[in-house]
Design a protein around this motif. Structure first.
Motif, PDB file in Angstrom:
ATOM      1  N   LYS A  31    -101.470 -52.568  27.969  1.00  0.00           N
ATOM      2  CA  LYS A  31    -100.103 -52.496  28.772  1.00  0.00           C
ATOM      3  C   LYS A  31     -99.718 -53.901  28.708  1.00  0.00           C
ATOM      4  O   LYS A  31    -100.497 -54.875  28.962  1.00  0.00           O
ATOM      5  N   GLY A  58     -96.080 -56.246  29.919  1.00  0.00           N
ATOM      6  CA  GLY A  58     -94.809 -56.031  30.935  1.00  0.00           C
ATOM      7  C   GLY A  58     -93.745 -56.781  30.226  1.00  0.00           C
ATOM      8  O   GLY A  58     -93.648 -57.551  29.608  1.00  0.00           O
ATOM      9  N   GLN A  76     -89.408 -54.589  37.327  1.00  0.00           N
ATOM     10  CA  GLN A  76     -90.464 -54.577  35.990  1.00  0.00           C
ATOM     11  C   GLN A  76     -90.482 -53.246  35.296  1.00  0.00           C
ATOM     12  O   GLN A  76     -90.381 -52.267  35.769  1.00  0.00           O
ATOM     13  N   VAL A  80     -93.021 -51.270  32.166  1.00  0.00           N
ATOM     14  CA  VAL A  80     -94.411 -51.473  31.634  1.00  0.00           C
ATOM     15  C   VAL A  80     -94.230 -50.622  30.396  1.00  0.00           C
ATOM     16  O   VAL A  80     -93.552 -49.610  30.223  1.00  0.00           O
ATOM     17  N   SER A 118     -96.583 -49.741  26.422  1.00  0.00           N
ATOM     18  CA  SER A 118     -97.917 -49.769  25.781  1.00  0.00           C
ATOM     19  C   SER A 118     -97.835 -50.290  24.297  1.00  0.00           C
ATOM     20  O   SER A 118     -96.834 -49.748  23.574  1.00  0.00           O
ATOM     21  N   ASP A 125     -91.422 -45.970  40.794  1.00  0.00           N
ATOM     22  CA  ASP A 125     -91.421 -45.926  39.142  1.00  0.00           C
ATOM     23  C   ASP A 125     -90.470 -44.569  38.615  1.00  0.00           C
ATOM     24  O   ASP A 125     -90.712 -43.535  39.116  1.00  0.00           O
TER      25      ASP A 125
END
Length: 167
Positions: free
Chosen positions: A64, A66, A86, A88, A90, A119
């Motif tokens: 992961k 950021g 923020q 996220v 991968s 989220d």
């Protein structure tokens, strides 16, 4: 016969006030129980930047990473996704640099953005490639390798919302 017409007129007169005095049964339109909520539509473009350096030399598939939203995302004059939110992602693919001038590469797939503690799904893929060294590779393929792929904070890339975000 006159009595018959008189009785008939009297019965009509007696019924008429009852018919017109009855209340109408037209119901008022129901009031909505909830006010319709507005939402930022899915597929809204968002510019993001990595929080730290991402290098094909140091990342692994599945890791992961950021990102931070670069600008406020507004809809109808309302800031829906504030700058600094923020994101996220991968690492979903990676190759290292190799001899023969082949450069390192990696891809990040955006997963979610956090907006005021909640989220929301995101979509989008960014591929970063290092610079190859093809000129030197022509002369000495076994001595020369390409460069690692690197993303630095401040480098802007695009991602998209994958679902509507209510506000």
């Amino acid at each position: 016969m006159k009595i018959h017409h008189f009785a008939w007129a009297l019965s009509i007169a007696a019924i008429s006030p009852q018919v017109s005095a009855q209340p109408t049964t037209t119901a008022p339109a129901p009031m909505p129980t909830q006010v319709a909520q507005r939402a930022l539509p899915a597929s809204t473009l968002i510019s993001v930047t990595p929080d730290a350096e991402i290098s094909s030399k140091h990342v692994e598939v599945g890791q992961k990473v950021g990102f931070t939203v670069v600008n406020d995302i507004s809809d109808g004059g309302v800031v829906v996704i504030p700058r600094g939110s923020q994101v996220v992602a991968s690492v979903t693919w990676k190759t290292g640099k190799a001899v023969g001038g082949k450069s390192g590469k990696f891809e990040v797939t955006f997963e979610k953005v956090n907006v005021r503690g909640r989220d929301y799904a995101m979509r989008g893929v960014h591929r970063q490639e290092g610079k190859g060294n093809t000129v030197a590779a022509v002369f000495a393929t076994w001595l020369v390798s390409g460069r690692s792929a690197v993303m630095q904070p401040g480098q802007f890339v695009n991602a998209f919302t994958a679902e509507a975000i209510p506000y």
